[in-house]
Design a protein around this motif. Structure first.
Motif, PDB file in Angstrom:
ATOM      1  N   LYS B  57       0.811  -1.213   0.000  1.00  0.00           N
ATOM      2  CA  LYS B  57       0.000   0.000   0.000  1.00  0.00           C
ATOM      3  C   LYS B  57       0.842   1.259   0.000  1.00  0.00           C
ATOM      4  O   LYS B  57       0.330   2.353   0.272  1.00  0.00           O
ATOM      5  N   SER B  58       2.114   1.127  -0.314  1.00  0.00           N
ATOM      6  CA  SER B  58       3.037   2.236  -0.124  1.00  0.00           C
ATOM      7  C   SER B  58       2.716   3.456  -0.983  1.00  0.00           C
ATOM      8  O   SER B  58       3.189   4.560  -0.690  1.00  0.00           O
ATOM      9  N   GLY B  59       1.932   3.298  -2.040  1.00  0.00           N
ATOM     10  CA  GLY B  59       1.631   4.419  -2.917  1.00  0.00           C
ATOM     11  C   GLY B  59       0.344   5.167  -2.608  1.00  0.00           C
ATOM     12  O   GLY B  59       0.080   6.207  -3.207  1.00  0.00           O
ATOM     13  N   LEU B  60      -0.441   4.664  -1.678  1.00  0.00           N
ATOM     14  CA  LEU B  60      -1.703   5.353  -1.365  1.00  0.00           C
ATOM     15  C   LEU B  60      -1.389   6.734  -0.798  1.00  0.00           C
ATOM     16  O   LEU B  60      -0.654   6.855   0.178  1.00  0.00           O
ATOM     17  N   PRO B  61      -1.964   7.801  -1.377  1.00  0.00           N
ATOM     18  CA  PRO B  61      -1.557   9.159  -1.012  1.00  0.00           C
ATOM     19  C   PRO B  61      -2.072   9.643   0.335  1.00  0.00           C
ATOM     20  O   PRO B  61      -1.482  10.557   0.914  1.00  0.00           O
ATOM     21  N   SER B  62      -3.150   9.081   0.815  1.00  0.00           N
ATOM     22  CA  SER B  62      -3.672   9.501   2.122  1.00  0.00           C
ATOM     23  C   SER B  62      -4.586   8.407   2.656  1.00  0.00           C
ATOM     24  O   SER B  62      -4.897   7.451   1.948  1.00  0.00           O
ATOM     25  N   ASP B  63      -5.017   8.571   3.902  1.00  0.00           N
ATOM     26  CA  ASP B  63      -5.893   7.552   4.492  1.00  0.00           C
ATOM     27  C   ASP B  63      -7.315   7.633   3.942  1.00  0.00           C
ATOM     28  O   ASP B  63      -8.177   6.837   4.303  1.00  0.00           O
ATOM     29  N   ARG B  64      -7.570   8.568   3.033  1.00  0.00           N
ATOM     30  CA  ARG B  64      -8.879   8.596   2.370  1.00  0.00           C
ATOM     31  C   ARG B  64      -8.967   7.518   1.290  1.00  0.00           C
ATOM     32  O   ARG B  64     -10.053   7.192   0.828  1.00  0.00           O
ATOM     33  N   PHE B  65      -7.812   7.003   0.913  1.00  0.00           N
ATOM     34  CA  PHE B  65      -7.743   5.986  -0.142  1.00  0.00           C
ATOM     35  C   PHE B  65      -7.606   4.604   0.488  1.00  0.00           C
ATOM     36  O   PHE B  65      -6.781   4.406   1.391  1.00  0.00           O
ATOM     37  N   SER B  66      -8.392   3.657  -0.026  1.00  0.00           N
ATOM     38  CA  SER B  66      -8.253   2.274   0.413  1.00  0.00           C
ATOM     39  C   SER B  66      -8.625   1.366  -0.745  1.00  0.00           C
ATOM     40  O   SER B  66      -9.310   1.788  -1.687  1.00  0.00           O
ATOM     41  N   ALA B  67      -8.172   0.136  -0.691  1.00  0.00           N
ATOM     42  CA  ALA B  67      -8.502  -0.830  -1.742  1.00  0.00           C
ATOM     43  C   ALA B  67      -8.621  -2.199  -1.132  1.00  0.00           C
ATOM     44  O   ALA B  67      -7.962  -2.506  -0.131  1.00  0.00           O
ATOM     45  N   GLU B  68      -9.481  -2.986  -1.744  1.00  0.00           N
ATOM     46  CA  GLU B  68      -9.682  -4.359  -1.296  1.00  0.00           C
ATOM     47  C   GLU B  68      -9.665  -5.286  -2.502  1.00  0.00           C
ATOM     48  O   GLU B  68      -9.977  -4.886  -3.617  1.00  0.00           O
ATOM     49  N   ARG B  69      -9.286  -6.511  -2.221  1.00  0.00           N
ATOM     50  CA  ARG B  69      -9.379  -7.547  -3.236  1.00  0.00           C
ATOM     51  C   ARG B  69      -9.663  -8.856  -2.521  1.00  0.00           C
ATOM     52  O   ARG B  69      -8.966  -9.212  -1.574  1.00  0.00           O
ATOM     53  N   THR B  70     -10.645  -9.569  -2.991  1.00  0.00           N
ATOM     54  CA  THR B  70     -10.993 -10.862  -2.418  1.00  0.00           C
ATOM     55  C   THR B  70     -10.364 -11.952  -3.268  1.00  0.00           C
ATOM     56  O   THR B  70     -10.732 -12.126  -4.438  1.00  0.00           O
ATOM     57  N   GLY B  71      -9.396 -12.654  -2.681  1.00  0.00           N
ATOM     58  CA  GLY B  71      -8.710 -13.718  -3.409  1.00  0.00           C
ATOM     59  C   GLY B  71      -8.040 -13.195  -4.654  1.00  0.00           C
ATOM     60  O   GLY B  71      -7.287 -12.220  -4.607  1.00  0.00           O
ATOM     61  N   GLU B  72      -8.313 -13.831  -5.772  1.00  0.00           N
ATOM     62  CA  GLU B  72      -7.727 -13.392  -7.042  1.00  0.00           C
ATOM     63  C   GLU B  72      -8.807 -12.855  -7.962  1.00  0.00           C
ATOM     64  O   GLU B  72      -8.732 -12.980  -9.174  1.00  0.00           O
TER      65      GLU B  72
END
Lengths: 117, 115
Positions: B57-72
């Motif tokens: 997650k090193s590129g997320l610019p702020s804590d307003r950004f998040s991402a999820e992925r379930t499995g593949e």
């Protein structure tokens, strides 16, 4: 950390002229190396890639690139540019297995190519 | 599907609203990337998923950004309390695990405009 530098933001060439786009990288070993092209309104398309072996790699649309370890460079070339080559070109570095950046793809800032008739 | 699919292709939202961007990778691809491309700029790395490993997650610019992925499978990128500087094209890419090659295949992107 791995990084990529494309020193030329914008290059203009005449149709039929030769082309060289520069790419320098920073990485602890030999990375995986890629060139992508992004045409107006299109997604990114892979032009060519280097993983190992012969340092001169051939790609699609008549492009080639040469990996030079001593210069940490992977410059893209084409002997004769066509008007349809006008696009933005991105160099990218990928981390090899066993490294801390394994699998991570880092892109340069891109070089915009304009082709004059 | 045959390629990486992103939806929506375009999104206009009001400042302060939350948005969700979706990415369907190529079937069988274990790696998935999100990048941001601001107008006239290069590709800015946001986040990287590789199989069941912890995401980078090193590129997320702020804590307003998040991402999820379930499995593949599908991934969603969420931006909370959007700001005008979030306006950009958000690109998703996936890549197969074939001898650890990292060639990436890109979607067409989601163009986000925050007004």
């Amino acid at each position: 950390a791995q990084s990529v530098t494309q020193p030329d933001i914008h290059i203009t060439v005449s149709e039929g002229a030769s082309l060289e786009l520069r790419c320098n990288y920073s990485y602890g070993a030999t990375p995986y190396l890629f060139w992508y092209v992004q045409s107006p309104g299109q997604g990114l398309q892979l032009l060519l890639k280097y993983f190992s072996g012969d340092t001169l790699v051939q790609g699609i649309k008549g492009f080639e690139a040469e990996f030079k370890r001593s210069q940490s460079s992977f410059n893209l070339r084409k002997p004769s540019v066509h008007w349809s080559d006008a696009a933005e070109y991105f160099c990218a570095v990928g981390g090899r297995p066993g490294g801390t950046s394994y699998g991570k793809l880092t892109f340069g800032q891109g070089t915009i190519l304009t082709v004059h008739p | 599907g045959a390629g990486v699919s992103q939806s929506p292709s375009n999104k206009v939202t009001e400042k302060g609203k939350d948005v969700e961007l979706r990415c369907d990778p190529i079937s069988g691809h274990t790696a998935l990337y999100w990048y941001r491309q601001r107008l006239g700029q290069g590709l800015e790395f946001l986040i990287y998923f590789q199989g069941n490993s912890a995401p980078d997650k090193s590129g997320l610019p702020s804590d307003r950004f998040s991402a999820e992925r379930t499995g593949e499978s599908v991934s969603t990128l969420t931006i909370q309390r959007t700001q005008q500087e979030d306006s950009a094209v958000y690109l998703c890419a996936s890549s197969p695990r074939q001898g650890a090659r990292t060639e990436a295949f890109f979607g067409q992107g989601t163009r986000l405009t925050v007004v």
